[in-house]
Design an enzyme around this catalytic site. Structure first.
Site, PDB file in Angstrom:
ATOM      1  N   GLU A  49     -23.500  -4.518   1.736  1.00 42.80           N
ATOM      2  CA  GLU A  49     -24.513  -3.744   2.435  1.00 42.80           C
ATOM      3  C   GLU A  49     -25.456  -4.733   3.130  1.00 42.80           C
ATOM      4  O   GLU A  49     -26.085  -5.559   2.460  1.00 42.80           O
ATOM      5  CB  GLU A  49     -25.289  -2.842   1.481  1.00 42.80           C
ATOM      6  CG  GLU A  49     -24.472  -1.652   0.990  1.00 42.80           C
ATOM      7  CD  GLU A  49     -25.265  -0.688   0.118  1.00 42.80           C
ATOM      8  OE1 GLU A  49     -26.456  -0.971  -0.151  1.00 42.80           O
ATOM      9  OE2 GLU A  49     -24.688   0.323  -0.312  1.00 42.80           O
ATOM     10  N   ASP A  60     -38.354   0.911   0.363  1.00 42.44           N
ATOM     11  CA  ASP A  60     -38.153  -0.398  -0.255  1.00 42.44           C
ATOM     12  C   ASP A  60     -39.441  -0.917  -0.880  1.00 42.44           C
ATOM     13  O   ASP A  60     -40.541  -0.692  -0.372  1.00 42.44           O
ATOM     14  CB  ASP A  60     -37.641  -1.393   0.789  1.00 42.44           C
ATOM     15  CG  ASP A  60     -36.258  -1.023   1.279  1.00 42.44           C
ATOM     16  OD1 ASP A  60     -35.345  -0.966   0.444  1.00 42.44           O
ATOM     17  OD2 ASP A  60     -36.091  -0.767   2.492  1.00 42.44           O
ATOM     18  N   TYR A 175     -24.350   6.931  -2.605  1.00 43.37           N
ATOM     19  CA  TYR A 175     -25.223   5.928  -3.221  1.00 43.37           C
ATOM     20  C   TYR A 175     -26.246   6.690  -4.054  1.00 43.37           C
ATOM     21  O   TYR A 175     -27.130   7.355  -3.505  1.00 43.37           O
ATOM     22  CB  TYR A 175     -25.902   5.109  -2.123  1.00 43.37           C
ATOM     23  CG  TYR A 175     -26.774   3.952  -2.569  1.00 43.37           C
ATOM     24  CD1 TYR A 175     -27.582   4.011  -3.690  1.00 43.37           C
ATOM     25  CD2 TYR A 175     -26.800   2.780  -1.821  1.00 43.37           C
ATOM     26  CE1 TYR A 175     -28.384   2.946  -4.072  1.00 43.37           C
ATOM     27  CE2 TYR A 175     -27.612   1.704  -2.184  1.00 43.37           C
ATOM     28  CZ  TYR A 175     -28.406   1.810  -3.310  1.00 43.37           C
ATOM     29  OH  TYR A 175     -29.214   0.765  -3.674  1.00 43.37           O
TER      30      TYR A 175
END
Length: 269
Positions: A49, A60, A175
């Site tokens: 990734e 994030d 994911y």
């Protein structure tokens, strides 16, 4: 079969768990990224990734936010990321590469132009963190028409209704974000992860990779026992941050770090 599909099918037939490392393109400098990608493969990566730097990476934590800042200091763009994948493809035509990022850089360039470039560069899939499944019916067909997989995030709070909607649009793999919060967050509850994976698998046969909270070989092995894939990001990006002043050391360090996880995943329980 596409690269992601064939890679995950081969791993499943061998009863092995996919190891999926994440790094931010352009960190610590664009000239190092392709070498680090090859080092990850040498360390046992099955899929890479590659993060597309963005000025507001809302999902994030501080580690990857800082990585984006370092990359953006060198003007690393979405187009640069595709060029890095093209360079990587000159010597590695096997390892799938997924671009992971946010909608804004794609929309700025145009979806069709991006998909064409991604395909031509050897990109296999796209994971767009802030793409809501409600927007996917307008987005996913275009991505799929270029042979790219569209990978979606699922969360601990995802309901059965939302899981069902997401798996209708997803391809390649799913994911699962194992923790509430941002990347680099707190410790794993493997029992909760296992229960959520059972819920997800009632809706789809797609492989499910688990990320967030995987810091070392021990946590990788725990997750690998229940998941189809293990995603490790912040632990690798932290190494890059620590040794950014001596980037020549990074390929060996990342390879060693990932090799420990690969060995742990391959060790019988």
């Amino acid at each position: 079969m596409k690269r992601i599909e064939s890679t995950l099918a081969a791993l499943k037939s061998a009863d092995r768990t996919a190891l999926i490392p994440y790094i931010t393109a352009g960190d610590p400098h664009p000239r190092h990224t392709v070498g680090l990608m090859h080092a990850l493969v040498d360390g046992g990566a099955d899929i890479i990734e590659l993060g597309v730097p963005f000025s507001d990476p809302m999902a994030d934590g501080p580690t990857i936010q800082l990585a984006c800042e370092r990359a953006l200091l060198h003007n690393t763009s979405l187009w640069n990321c595709c060029a890095m994948v093209a360079e990587f493809r000159k010597t590695d035509t096997k390892t799938p590469v997924v671009l992971m990022g946010y909608l804004n850089p794609i929309e700025t360039r145009g979806l069709e132009a991006f998909c064409q470039l991604a395909k031509d560069s050897g990109v296999d899939g796209v994971l767009i963190v802030d793409l809501a499944v409600e927007e996917a019916p307008d987005f996913a067909p275009k991505v799929r028409s270029f042979g790219l997989d569209l990978i979606f995030l699922l969360a601990p709070t995802s309901s059965d209704t939302r899981i069902a909607a997401i798996v209708r649009e997803a391809s390649g793999y799913l994911y699962y974000v194992s923790l509430k919060g941002v990347t680099g967050a707190a410790s794993l509850d493997i029992g909760s992860v296992s229960a959520k994976l059972e819920q997800i698998r009632r809706h789809t046969a797609l492989p499910v990779a688990v990320g967030f909270g995987i810091r070392d070989a021990a946590s990788a092995a725990l997750v690998g026992a229940v998941a189809d894939g293990v995603v490790v990001g912040s632990a690798l990006v932290s190494q890059i941050e620590k040794f950014q002043a001596t980037p020549e050391r990074l390929p060996g360090l990342l390879k060693a770090q990932l090799s420990e996880m690969r060995a742990a995943l391959d060790t019988p329980n």
